[in-house]
Scaffold this active site. Structure first.
Site, PDB file in Angstrom:
ATOM      1  N   SER A  65       0.807  -1.218   0.000  1.00 32.29           N
ATOM      2  CA  SER A  65       0.000   0.000   0.000  1.00 32.29           C
ATOM      3  C   SER A  65       0.846   1.277   0.000  1.00 32.29           C
ATOM      4  CB  SER A  65      -0.929  -0.068   1.209  1.00 32.29           C
ATOM      5  OG  SER A  65      -1.778   1.024   1.271  1.00 32.29           O
ATOM      6  N   ASP A 282      -3.647   6.135  -2.844  1.00 30.13           N
ATOM      7  CA  ASP A 282      -2.435   5.599  -2.216  1.00 30.13           C
ATOM      8  C   ASP A 282      -1.829   4.525  -3.129  1.00 30.13           C
ATOM      9  OD1 ASP A 282      -4.212   3.527  -1.822  1.00 30.13           O
ATOM     10  OD2 ASP A 282      -3.439   3.008   0.157  1.00 30.13           O
ATOM     11  N   ASP A 286      -6.555   1.981  -2.699  1.00 36.32           N
ATOM     12  CA  ASP A 286      -7.766   1.787  -1.898  1.00 36.32           C
ATOM     13  C   ASP A 286      -8.053   2.960  -0.971  1.00 36.32           C
ATOM     14  OD1 ASP A 286      -5.808   1.252  -0.041  1.00 36.32           O
ATOM     15  OD2 ASP A 286      -6.463  -0.801   0.404  1.00 36.32           O
ATOM     16  N   GLU A 378     -12.437   5.428   7.056  1.00 35.53           N
ATOM     17  CA  GLU A 378     -11.430   5.878   8.003  1.00 35.53           C
ATOM     18  C   GLU A 378     -11.047   7.296   7.582  1.00 35.53           C
ATOM     19  OE1 GLU A 378      -9.041   2.277   9.843  1.00 35.53           O
ATOM     20  OE2 GLU A 378      -8.410   2.663   7.796  1.00 35.53           O
ATOM     21  N   ASN A 380      -8.338   8.459   7.028  1.00 27.89           N
ATOM     22  CA  ASN A 380      -7.277   8.448   6.021  1.00 27.89           C
ATOM     23  C   ASN A 380      -7.787   8.210   4.595  1.00 27.89           C
ATOM     24  OD1 ASN A 380      -7.729   5.667   5.719  1.00 27.89           O
ATOM     25  ND2 ASN A 380      -6.296   5.196   7.356  1.00 27.89           N
ATOM     26  N   ALA A 504      -1.464   1.326  20.359  1.00 26.68           N
ATOM     27  CA  ALA A 504      -0.345   0.732  19.623  1.00 26.68           C
ATOM     28  C   ALA A 504      -0.768   0.568  18.171  1.00 26.68           C
ATOM     29  CB  ALA A 504      -0.004  -0.632  20.220  1.00 26.68           C
ATOM     30  N   SER A 505       0.115   0.932  17.236  1.00 28.28           N
ATOM     31  CA  SER A 505      -0.179   0.741  15.817  1.00 28.28           C
ATOM     32  C   SER A 505      -0.252  -0.748  15.514  1.00 28.28           C
ATOM     33  CB  SER A 505       0.929   1.376  14.985  1.00 28.28           C
ATOM     34  OG  SER A 505       0.948   0.800  13.693  1.00 28.28           O
ATOM     35  N   ARG A 512       0.579   5.397  18.433  1.00 31.18           N
ATOM     36  CA  ARG A 512       0.086   6.626  17.818  1.00 31.18           C
ATOM     37  C   ARG A 512      -0.683   7.415  18.860  1.00 31.18           C
ATOM     38  NH1 ARG A 512       1.091   5.569  12.578  1.00 31.18           N
ATOM     39  NH2 ARG A 512       0.471   3.541  11.748  1.00 31.18           N
TER      40      ARG A 512
HETATM   41  C1  LIG Z   1      -4.185   6.218  12.142  1.00 23.94           C
HETATM   42  C2  LIG Z   1      -4.194   5.445  10.897  1.00 23.94           C
HETATM   43  O1  LIG Z   1      -4.352   6.032   9.813  1.00 23.94           O
HETATM   44  N1  LIG Z   1      -4.026   4.112  11.002  1.00 23.94           N
HETATM   45  C3  LIG Z   1      -4.003   3.242   9.819  1.00 23.94           C
HETATM   46  C4  LIG Z   1      -2.912   2.209   9.943  1.00 23.94           C
HETATM   47  O2  LIG Z   1      -3.195   1.402  11.067  1.00 23.94           O
HETATM   48  P1  LIG Z   1      -2.365   1.437  12.432  1.00 23.94           P
HETATM   49  O3  LIG Z   1      -2.889   0.243  13.189  1.00 23.94           O
HETATM   50  O4  LIG Z   1      -2.705   2.741  13.066  1.00 23.94           O
HETATM   51  O5  LIG Z   1      -0.922   1.365  12.076  1.00 23.94           O
HETATM   52  O6  LIG Z   1      -2.922   1.380   8.775  1.00 23.94           O
HETATM   53  C5  LIG Z   1      -4.127   0.626   8.616  1.00 23.94           C
HETATM   54  C6  LIG Z   1      -3.957  -0.252   7.402  1.00 23.94           C
HETATM   55  O7  LIG Z   1      -3.793   0.480   6.233  1.00 23.94           O
HETATM   56  C7  LIG Z   1      -5.308   1.577   8.487  1.00 23.94           C
HETATM   57  O8  LIG Z   1      -6.473   0.824   8.436  1.00 23.94           O
HETATM   58  C8  LIG Z   1      -5.331   2.535   9.681  1.00 23.94           C
HETATM   59  O9  LIG Z   1      -6.331   3.498   9.537  1.00 23.94           O
HETATM   60 MG   LIG Z   2      -3.869   1.082   0.610  1.00 25.52          MG
END
Ligand SMILES: CC(=O)N[C@H]1[C@@H](OP(=O)(O)O)O[C@H](CO)[C@@H](O)[C@@H]1O
Ligand SMILES: [Mg+2]
Length: 540
Positions: A65, A282, A286, A378, A380, A504-505, A512
């Site tokens: 991605s 992106d 998607d 989302e 994003n 946690a990400s 985050r």
């Molecule tokens: C704050 C943020 O944008 N987090 C993103 C990111 O996830 P994290 O779990 O935050 O790393 O990547 C994911 C997959 O693409 C997306 O679903 C999500 O929205």
């Molecule tokens: Mg993507």
């Protein structure tokens, strides 16, 4: 299925030992040179999953991605085009982490026994990949594991992630009343373009649209769509930029939806002129973010929250015009990262219910299914609108009582075909946004004026051990480390209209922190203070 054949094949695609692999928010994602063995093993899981589901086709997508070009990833698509069922994520993790080839084959057979899978029955897997050069090695590893398990395999080569989801659903619904579309890439373009033209119902799009494709797979695929598009009829004039896929090192570099969203600015190259309408996809097409340069105030971003509010307001109006008031449940699904102003706008102005789920589209998708029309995005820019079978049936069969009702029902029906029902799809979402703006007769400014975002800040915090951070309440609160949430709450209380949370990400080795408040400086200050708290609790 012969153990020795699988072991021999596996030996050619070993995992890198000493690492722990996890099927995370977006499958397995890491540096591409760590992924060959992982992808081989994902093939074994897909072979099992297909057989468990009576031979229906399973999709495997190779992409990382918006990550840098050196990364790659692999994820599994279920038969209806949705994400892999959660319980199977654990099986995938276990299979990939098997220490030796013998352990791997033992676990494979144990899983087959436990899940009562007949290994002699037929299985089918289809695959696609983005433009990363590492994709071809990974596809070869996948093909090898499918051959070793006698699984039928079709390689659709280079695709956007949503195209692979589309194809997976098409294959499994072909010849049934729920047939989703023709099983081919061109079938995808034809379906979208026909629905786009029907949804416009003679209205014309005005002004040009520039699309930044992140130098990823969205570029060539959008160009394919545009070759088939009649811009005189629809009025949509698209200029495609950042569509160079021959120089892999520039993938997602200073461009694309993730860059625009996280930096809160337009790509530096090429530079949008004041007044122009722009959007960015992106690296696997998607996610979608719109923006424009307001001649007076400068850069203005219309992110996933804005796309969700635009879609929800248009669809709710159409449902009313179609005489379906109260007959269909319409809802919006967001995560904790949605701007508080958007949530307020949906609940108070649009009078629609909002559901908050944990991060990751699989959670939003699941929650959207409980509505007749579930709009999920989302912040994003990853999201879509799901229409239930009842909703689609209603659009098609309800007798219109007036020309206005017929208009509304036809547009709703066209939208259900235009909007990818399997997963968030930047190209399909972009056509949806263009249709809505044309119907509303809105400029970017009109769209921007619907509500005012609260200033916000997202900070990435590196900690010793991110697994210490555990959440509750759809990730809006930390249950662990004990005491951390109290400290965050104390800080939040000091600001007006403020909100902040940490988690946690699921895709990176970090935490985050998100903060929003009445002013830019307050949002920044709060985010930094919470980041300090998180760092202090983060272990070393
Ligand atoms: C704050 C943020 O944008 N987090 C993103 C990111 O996830 P994290 O779990 O935050 O790393 O990547 C994911 C997959 O693409 C997306 O679903 C999500 O929205
Ligand atoms: Mg993507």
């Amino acid at each position: 299925m012969d153990k020795e054949t699988i072991i021999a094949a596996s030996k050619k695609h070993d995992i890198v030992p000493g690492r722990v692999y996890k099927y995370g928010t977006a499958g397995f994602r890491m540096k591409a040179d760590l992924l060959e063995g992982v992808t081989f093993r994902v093939g074994l899981l897909a072979a099992l999953r297909s057989r468990k589901l009576n031979g229906q086709a399973i999709g495997v997508m190779i992409t990382a991605s918006h990550n840098p070009a050196v990364d790659n990833g692999v994820k599994i698509v279920d038969p209806q085009g949705d994400m892999l069922e959660q319980e199977w994520e654990t099986y995938a993790t276990n299979l990939v982490n098997a220490p030796t080839h013998e352990d791997l084959v033992d676990y494979f057979h144990k899983l087959a026994d436990a899940l009562k899978i007949d290994l002699a029955s037929p299985g089918k897997v289809i695959a696609g990949r983005d433009t990363r050069p590492s994709g071809s090695t990974l596809i070869a590893a996948l093909a090898h594991s499918l051959a070793a398990t006698s699984t039928t395999y079709v390689d659709y080569k280079i695709l956007t992630t949503p195209q692979l989801h589309y194809l997976t659903r098409c294959i499994n619904t072909a010849g049934t009343p729920g047939a989703y579309g023709e099983v081919s890439e061109s079938g995808y373009y034809d379906k979208l373009l026909q629905a786009f033209s029907r949804a416009l119902r003679g209205r014309k799009i005005s002004g040009g649209l520039t699309v930044d494709c992140a130098n990823g797979v969205g570029g060539p695929k959008l160009n394919e769509l545009l070759k088939r598009h009649d811009s005189v009829k629809t009025g949509l004039k698209v200029k495609v930029v950042n569509d160079d896929v021959l120089r892999p090192e520039i993938l997602n570099l200073d461009c694309g939806a993730d860059f625009v969203k996280t930096r809160q600015r337009a790509p530096p190259n090429p530079k949008p002129a004041p007044g122009d309408r722009w959007c960015s996809l992106d690296g696997d097409a998607d996610r979608l973010i719109y923006y424009w340069i307001d001649p007076e105030t400068g850069f203005f971003m219309l992110d996933g929250d804005r796309i969700a509010t635009l879609a929800a307001s248009f669809i709710a109006d159409l449902a009313r015009s179609a005489g379906l008031n109260g007959q269909l449940r319409i809802g919006v699904i967001q995560t904790a990262y949605a701007n508080g102003a958007s949530t307020k706008y949906i609940e108070q102005h649009l009078q629609l219910p909002v559901v908050c789920t944990p991060t990751g589209v699989k959670h939003l998708h699941h929650a959207a299914c409980s509505f007749d029309i579930g709009v999920y995005f989302e912040a994003n820019g990853h999201g879509t609108v799901l229409f239930s079978a009842t909703a689609i049936q209603t659009f098609r069969t309800k007798e219109p009582q007036s020309p206005a009702q017929k208009d509304a029902l036809d547009i709703l029906s066209a939208l259900a075909d235009l909007i990818n029902q399997t997963v968030g799809d930047a190209i399909s979402d972009m056509l949806m946004v263009e249709v809505i703006l044309a119907h509303k007769g809105w400029t970017m400014k009109d769209w921007a004026l619907t509500y005012q975002d609260l200033p916000n800040r997202l900070v990435r915090v590196e900690v010793g051990n991110k697994d210490l951070f555990q959440t509750t309440d759809a990730e809006r609160k930390l249950s662990h480390p004990v005491g951390c949430q109290d400290e965050i709450d104390k800080e939040v209380k000091k600001y007006t209209n403020a909100r902040s949370f940490a988690r946690a990400s699921g895709t990176e080795n970090a935490c985050r922190v998100y903060a929003e408040a009445a002013t830019r400086s307050e949002a920044d200050e709060l985010a930094n203070k919470v980041a300090v708290i998180v760092r202090q609790h983060g272990g070393y």
